[in-house]
Design an enzyme around this catalytic site. Structure first.
Site, PDB file in Angstrom:
ATOM      1  CD  GLU A  89      -2.988  -1.149   2.444  1.00 15.69           C
ATOM      2  OE1 GLU A  89      -4.062  -0.827   2.307  1.00 15.69           O
ATOM      3  OE2 GLU A  89      -2.350  -1.459   3.406  1.00 15.69           O
ATOM      4  CD  GLU A 109      -3.416  -5.848   4.085  1.00 12.43           C
ATOM      5  OE1 GLU A 109      -2.734  -5.068   3.995  1.00 12.43           O
ATOM      6  OE2 GLU A 109      -3.523  -6.816   2.947  1.00 12.43           O
TER       7      GLU A 109
HETATM    8  N1  T1G Z   1       4.218  -7.495  11.828  1.00 12.29           N
HETATM    9  C1  T1G Z   1       4.846  -7.925  12.952  1.00 12.29           C
HETATM   10  N2  T1G Z   1       5.832  -8.841  13.028  1.00 12.29           N
HETATM   11  C2  T1G Z   1       5.918  -9.467  11.907  1.00 12.29           C
HETATM   12  C3  T1G Z   1       5.351  -9.294  10.415  1.00 12.29           C
HETATM   13  C4  T1G Z   1       4.358  -8.325  10.857  1.00 12.29           C
HETATM   14  N3  T1G Z   1       3.615  -7.640   9.736  1.00 12.29           N
HETATM   15  N4  T1G Z   1       5.690 -10.062   9.528  1.00 12.29           N
HETATM   16  C5  T1G Z   1       6.754 -10.622  10.088  1.00 12.29           C
HETATM   17  N5  T1G Z   1       6.941 -10.482  11.418  1.00 12.29           N
HETATM   18  C6  T1G Z   1       7.736 -11.212  12.390  1.00 12.29           C
HETATM   19  C7  T1G Z   1       7.346 -12.867  12.641  1.00 12.29           C
HETATM   20  O1  T1G Z   1       6.319 -12.997  13.502  1.00 12.29           O
HETATM   21  C8  T1G Z   1       8.828 -13.534  12.781  1.00 12.29           C
HETATM   22  O2  T1G Z   1       9.057 -13.192  14.292  1.00 12.29           O
HETATM   23  C9  T1G Z   1       9.694 -12.504  12.233  1.00 12.29           C
HETATM   24  O3  T1G Z   1       8.882 -11.332  11.791  1.00 12.29           O
HETATM   25  C10 T1G Z   1      10.279 -12.938  10.815  1.00 12.29           C
HETATM   26  O4  T1G Z   1       9.076 -13.379  10.193  1.00 12.29           O
HETATM   27  C11 T1G Z   1      -2.689  -1.469   7.108  1.00 12.29           C
HETATM   28  C12 T1G Z   1      -3.310  -3.630   8.441  1.00 12.29           C
HETATM   29  C13 T1G Z   1       7.072 -10.696   5.387  1.00 12.29           C
HETATM   30  C14 T1G Z   1       6.658 -13.078   4.212  1.00 12.29           C
HETATM   31  O5  T1G Z   1       0.433 -10.261   6.582  1.00 12.29           O
HETATM   32  O6  T1G Z   1       3.981 -13.159   5.632  1.00 12.29           O
HETATM   33  O7  T1G Z   1      -0.311  -4.360   6.700  1.00 12.29           O
HETATM   34  O8  T1G Z   1       9.014 -15.724  15.031  1.00 12.29           O
HETATM   35  O9  T1G Z   1       9.752 -15.680   9.998  1.00 12.29           O
HETATM   36  O10 T1G Z   1       9.754 -16.588   6.549  1.00 12.29           O
HETATM   37  O11 T1G Z   1      -3.335  -2.873   5.269  1.00 12.29           O
HETATM   38  O12 T1G Z   1       6.618 -12.802   7.688  1.00 12.29           O
HETATM   39  O13 T1G Z   1      11.264 -14.102  14.647  1.00 12.29           O
HETATM   40  O14 T1G Z   1       9.744 -13.846  16.613  1.00 12.29           O
HETATM   41  O15 T1G Z   1       7.745 -14.923   8.780  1.00 12.29           O
HETATM   42  O16 T1G Z   1      11.260 -14.269   5.852  1.00 12.29           O
HETATM   43  C15 T1G Z   1       0.243  -7.634   6.425  1.00 12.29           C
HETATM   44  C16 T1G Z   1       2.970 -11.105   7.387  1.00 12.29           C
HETATM   45  C17 T1G Z   1       0.211  -6.768   7.801  1.00 12.29           C
HETATM   46  C18 T1G Z   1       2.737 -10.449   6.125  1.00 12.29           C
HETATM   47  C19 T1G Z   1       8.471 -12.845   5.773  1.00 12.29           C
HETATM   48  N6  T1G Z   1       1.463  -8.377   6.314  1.00 12.29           N
HETATM   49  N7  T1G Z   1       4.445 -11.589   7.494  1.00 12.29           N
HETATM   50  O17 T1G Z   1       8.668 -14.271   6.017  1.00 12.29           O
HETATM   51  O18 T1G Z   1      10.056 -14.382   7.957  1.00 12.29           O
HETATM   52  S1  T1G Z   1      -1.472  -6.247   8.150  1.00 12.29           S
HETATM   53  C20 T1G Z   1       1.271  -9.561   6.479  1.00 12.29           C
HETATM   54  C21 T1G Z   1       4.829 -12.524   6.534  1.00 12.29           C
HETATM   55  C22 T1G Z   1      -1.134  -4.708   7.069  1.00 12.29           C
HETATM   56  C23 T1G Z   1      -2.403  -2.800   6.366  1.00 12.29           C
HETATM   57  C24 T1G Z   1      -2.574  -3.882   7.096  1.00 12.29           C
HETATM   58  C25 T1G Z   1       6.077 -13.173   6.492  1.00 12.29           C
HETATM   59  C26 T1G Z   1       7.146 -12.339   5.595  1.00 12.29           C
HETATM   60  P1  T1G Z   1       9.906 -14.109  15.210  1.00 12.29           P
HETATM   61  P2  T1G Z   1       9.151 -14.781   9.184  1.00 12.29           P
HETATM   62  P3  T1G Z   1      10.166 -14.992   6.541  1.00 12.29           P
END
Ligand code: T1G
Length: 686
Positions: A89, A109
Site C-alpha cells: 500500500e 490481510e
Molecule cells: N508485523 C509484525 N511482525 C511480523 C510481521 C508483521 N507484519 N511479519 C513478520 N513478522 C515477524 C514474525 O512473527 C517473525 O517473528 C519475524 O517477523 C520473521 O518473520 C494497513 C493492517 C513478510 C513474508 O500479513 O508473511 O499491513 O518468529 O519468520 O519467513 O493494510 O513474515 O522471529 O519472533 O515470517 O522471511 C500484512 C506477514 C500486515 C505479512 C517474511 N502483512 N508476514 O517471511 O520471516 S497487516 C502480512 C509474512 C497490514 C495494512 C494492514 C512473513 C514475510 P519471530 P518470518 P520470513
C-alpha cells in the site's frame, strides 16, 4: 531507506521516521525526487501486527500515505524485495513503482481476518483493474511483480541491476520535468466492473470463504472503489477495516499468525546445538503414508530409498506415487521434467541393508508395538552411526520403541498426517532420551519439506489424537442417547470444521478406532457405553466409506453420506441394553460436549507439559484436524469464549449426566485454576 529488522514492519517508529524524512526532503530545495526503498532483503512485511492489540497508534499509516500521495515532488518506490500488506500500500501511494520481475507482492490481510486498511482496496483496482485487484485482496495470495498489470512503471529482469536501473529511471524523470502521477487521479473504468462481476465472485468463493468474516468485507471495499470517489472509498475502507478488526475472527487469525511462528521457537535446543546433515532418507513401508512421506522429500530434492519386503508392494507403492505426480502434472502444477526428476530420486529395496547409509529412516508400518519393535531392532543393527531413526506412529510410545535400540538418543517420532504429501502439519515427538541435535534437525528438516512442525512429548496419541478421543467419544455417546448423527455432524460443520465426527469416522474407517479401543480396553472399561454403537457397526461389517456403509450409507464412487435408519435402530437397541434413555439434544449441547471435552483434554496436556504452550495445540488442530483458523484453534477459541464458561459447562455436564458425567466431565485442574483466576490458556506457561 527503511531498516526495521526482520521484516520492515511499518511500526509507529517507522511511520514517524517516514514522515520526518519525507517532510525534510520536501522542504529541501536540493531534493528533486524522493526514493523510498529498504536496507533489508525485503521491502516491507506491512503494518506491525504486534501493534494491533495496542489500538490505533498515531500517526497511522493512512496519514503517512496521504503525505506521500499529495507530495509536490515525485516519490518513487523501489521494491528491492517482497512487499506485503501496508508495504505494498505504501508503494501504491507513491507516484512511481519499480521492482524486479520475480519479486513477490501481495495483500494478505484477509489471512489476518481483516482487509487492506491503508488504501489498498481503493488504489490497487485503479492501477491493475478491478478483477485482478479483487482476486489479490480476497485470496490474500502473493503474485509476481511482473504479473501485476499497470502497477509498476519499471520492471527489471535482473535483481542485481535494480538499483542502477532505478537511478537511471529517476534521472530520466528529473530530465523530463519531474511529473507527478497520483493514483487517486485515476478513474476506474466501470465497464471493467459490472455488478455481476462481484456477484459471480461471491458465488465463486462461497465454499472456501465459508465461516470467514473478512472476505465479504474485502469485496464490499473493492465495490466501493468502483462506485465512490477515492476520498469516500477510503472512508468506506476504514469503516470496513475497523468492523473486521473488532471481530473475534481477526483476534483468532492474528493469534494464529504468531502461533505458527512461535511453534518453531522451542527451548529444547539453542543456536549452539549442532544439526545433522540429512542428504538421504529411508522409508519403511510404501503404503499410503509411506508413499506420501516419500513425496515430501523428493519434492525437496532429497533422495529416498523405500523398503518393502515384497517387490510387488514396492512396485505398487512407487506406482501410486507416479500417479499422484501425474495428477499434479495434469493440473499444470508440475512439469513433466519435474515429475521425472522427482521419480528419479525415489528408489526401492526389499533388503534392510539398502538403508545402511541413509541419514534418516522413517518407519511407516502397521500400528502395532511388536511390529514397530521388530523394525527398530533391525534398524539398530544395520543403520550407520549418527542416522536418525524416526517412527511415523500416531499413537504408540516412542520411549518404548527407542528402548529396543542401543541408541535411544537417535530415536524420534515424526507423525505425518494423511495425505502426508498434502497435510502441512508434522507432530515431532521427542522421547525422554532423544538428543537435542536430533530434535533440532527434525524441526529444521520440517521447514525444508514445507511442513509446520510442532514439538510434543510422549503420551498415548500425543496431542492431536489424544484430544480427538473425547470429541469422538461424546459424538458416539450422544448418538446412543438418541441424537441423529447428521444433526451432530451439521452442528460441527456449521461451527467451521470441514466435516462432522461421523462423516470423518466413516472416511478414516471405523475399524481404525475399533482396534485402538481394543488395545486400550483397560482405559475405558469403566464405561460400558464407550463407543458401543461404533463397535457394533464394525462387528456388523460397517467399517465406513471403504465398504460403502458405516454410520452412513454410500453409493459406489460417491463420498456423499446418506443417513441410514438402521443405525438409529442399532443405537436404540444398544441404549436399551445399557438403560440409556433416548432424548433430544440442543445444538449448544452437541457443540459443547464435543469441543469443550477436547479443550479440557488440551488443558491436561498443557499441565503435563506434553505441549509447551497452548498456541502449539492450536497449530496442531488447525493444520492437522481442520479446526477453523477463524477460531484460532481450540485453545484460542476457549480463551475467546472465556475459560469460566468452558469450566462452568464442564461442571454442568458432570453434574447433569449422572455416572457418565462424573466419569468423563471432571474439569482439568488447569482449566479450573485459570477459570477461577480469570486467566486464559495463553497466559499459561509450564
Ligand atoms: N508485523 C509484525 N511482525 C511480523 C510481521 C508483521 N507484519 N511479519 C513478520 N513478522 C515477524 C514474525 O512473527 C517473525 O517473528 C519475524 O517477523 C520473521 O518473520 C494497513 C493492517 C513478510 C513474508 O500479513 O508473511 O499491513 O518468529 O519468520 O519467513 O493494510 O513474515 O522471529 O519472533 O515470517 O522471511 C500484512 C506477514 C500486515 C505479512 C517474511 N502483512 N508476514 O517471511 O520471516 S497487516 C502480512 C509474512 C497490514 C495494512 C494492514 C512473513 C514475510 P519471530 P518470518 P520470513
Amino acid at each position: 531507506m527503511m531498516q526495521n529488522a526482520p521484516v520492515n514492519a511499518l511500526s509507529k517508529a517507522v511511520r514517524v521516521g517516514l514522515i520526518a524524512e519525507i517532510e525534510a526532503a520536501l522542504n529541501n530545495a536540493n531534493v528533486k525526487v524522493i526514493v523510498i526503498s529498504s536496507q533489508l532483503g525485503l521491502f516491507s512485511g506491512g503494518a506491525d501486527i504486534s501493534e494491533f492489540s495496542s489500538g490505533n497508534l498515531q500517526p497511522n499509516l493512512p496519514e503517512v500515505l496521504d503525505l506521500i500521495e499529495n507530495a509536490n515532488k515525485p516519490v518513487v518506490a523501489v521494491l528491492n524485495g517482497p512487499a506485503f500488506g501496508g508495504g505494498l500500500e505504501l508503494a501504491l501511494a507513491c507516484h512511481y513503482r519499480i521492482s524486479f520481475a520475480d519479486n513477490k507482492v501481495g495483500l494478505p490481510e484477509v489471512n489476518l481476518g481483516i482487509l487492506p486498511g491503508a488504501g489498498g482496496t481503493q488504489r490497487l483496482p485503479r492501477l491493475t483493474g478491478v478483477a485482478q485487484a479483487l482476486d489479490m485482496i480476497v485470496s490474500g495470495k502473493p503474485v509476481k511483480a511482473a504479473a501485476l498489470n499497470g502497477v509498476f512503471d519499471l520492471i527489471v529482469d535482473d535483481p542485481a541491476k535494480l538499483m542502477s536501473e532505478s537511478q537511471a529511471f529517476v534521472a530520466q524523470l528529473i530530465n523530463d520535468g519531474c511529473e507527478i502521477k497520483r493514483v487517486k487521479d485515476i478513474e476506474i473504468d466501470t465497464e471493467t466492473a459490472p455488478s455481476e462481476l462481484f456477484s459471480q465472485y461471491r458465488q465463486g468463493i462461497a465454499k472456501q470463504a465459508r465461516g470467514f468474516f473478512s472476505p465479504e468485507r474485502c469485496i464490499q471495499a473493492v465495490e466501493a472503489a468502483v462506485t465512490l470517489p477515492l476520498k469516500d472509498g477510503l472512508q468506506k475502507e476504514a469503516e470496513l477495516f475497523m468492523e473486521c478488526m473488532r471481530s473475534p475472527q481477526a483476534r483468532a487469525q492474528q493469534h494464529f499468525f504468531f502461533a505458527e511462528k512461535a511453534a518453531g521457537h522451542v527451548s529444547d535446543y539453542d543456536k549452539s546445538t549442532p544439526v545433522r546433515d540429512i542428504k538421504s532418507v529411508g522409508i519403511i513401508g510404501a503404503g499410503t503414508m509411506g508413499g506420501g512421506i516419500a513425496m515430501n522429500f523428493a519434492n525437496a530434492g532429497i533422495p529416498v530409498v523405500m523398503l518393502e519386503l515384497k517387490a510387488e508392494a514396492l512396485e505398487k507403492g512407487l506406482g501410486v506415487i507416479r500417479r499422484n505426480y501425474e495428477n499434479s502434472a495434469k493440473k499444470g502444477k508440475l512439469s513433466q521434467q519435474d515429475l521425472e526428476d522427482r521419480m528419479a530420486l525415489l528408489h526401492g529395496t526389499t533388503e534392510y541393508s539398502g538403508l545402511a547409509d541413509v541419514d534418516l529412516v522413517i518407519e511407516a508400518v502397521f500400528e502395532k508395538m511388536d511390529v514397530k519393535k521388530q523394525v527398530f531392532t533391525q534398524l539398530d543393527a544395520i543403520c550407520k552411526k549418527g542416522a536418525i531413526l524416526a517412527s511415523n506412529t500416531s499413537t504408540l510410545d516412542i520411549n518404548e520403541i527407542a528402548d529396543c535400540t542401543s541408541r535411544p538418543e537417535d530415536v524420534i517420532g515424526l507423525h505425518f498426517f494423511s495425505p502426508a504429501n498434502v497435510m502441512k502439519l508434522l507432530e515431532v515427538v521427542k522421547g525422554e532420551k532423544t538428543s537435542a541435535d536430533v530434535i533440532k534437525t527434525s524441526m529444521q528438516l520440517a521447514k525444508k519439506i514445507r511442513k509446520v512442525a510442532v514439538l510434543v512429548g510422549v503420551c498415548f496419541g500425543f496431542v492431536g489424537n489424544r484430544m480427538i478421543e473425547p470429541y469422538g467419544r461424546e459424538a458416539n455417546r450422544m448418538m446412543l442417547e438418541g441424537a441423529d448423527p447428521e444433526h451432530v455432524d451439521r452442528v460441527i460443520y456449521d461451527f467451521g470444521l470441514p466435516m462432522g465426527p461421523f462423516t470423518m469416522g466413516d472416511m478414516a474407517g471405523l475399524d481404525i478406532g475399533y482396534f485402538v479401543r481394543q488395545s486400550r480396553k483397560e482405559h475405558i472399561a469403566h464405561d460400558p457405553s464407550y463407543a458401543v454403537v461404533a463397535d457394533r457397526l464394525v462387528k456388523d461389517g460397517r467399517a465406513g466409506l471403504k465398504v460403502g456403509k458405516g454410520v452412513y450409507l454410500y453409493e459406489a464412487g460417491n463420498r456423499k453420506p446418506i443417513p441410514d435408519p438402521t443405525v438409529a435402530q442399532i443405537a436404540k437397541e444398544e441404549a436399551e441394553k445399557l438403560g440409556v434413555k433416548p432424548r433430544k439434544h440442543s445444538d449448544e449441547e452437541i457443540l459443547e460436549r464435543c469441543i469443550f471435552t477436547l479443550i479440557n483434554e488440551g488443558a491436561h496436556i498443557l499441565e503435563e507439559g506434553i505441549a509447551a504452550k497452548s498456541s502449539d495445540i492450536d497449530v496442531i488442530y488447525v493444520y492437522g484436524y481442520g479446526f477453523p483458523v477463524f477460531r484460532g484453534g481450540p485453545m484460542q477459541y476457549a480463551d475467546e469464549v472465556g475459560l469460566d464458561k468452558v469450566y462452568a459447562a464442564m461442571c454442568k455436564y458432570r453434574d447433569e449426566l449422572g455416572e457418565y458425567g462424573k466419569a468423563w466431565f471432571e474439569p482439568a485442574p488447569l482449566l479450573k485454576r485459570l477459570a477461577e483466576q480469570g486467566k486464559r490458556f495463553a497466559d499459561f506457561a509450564k
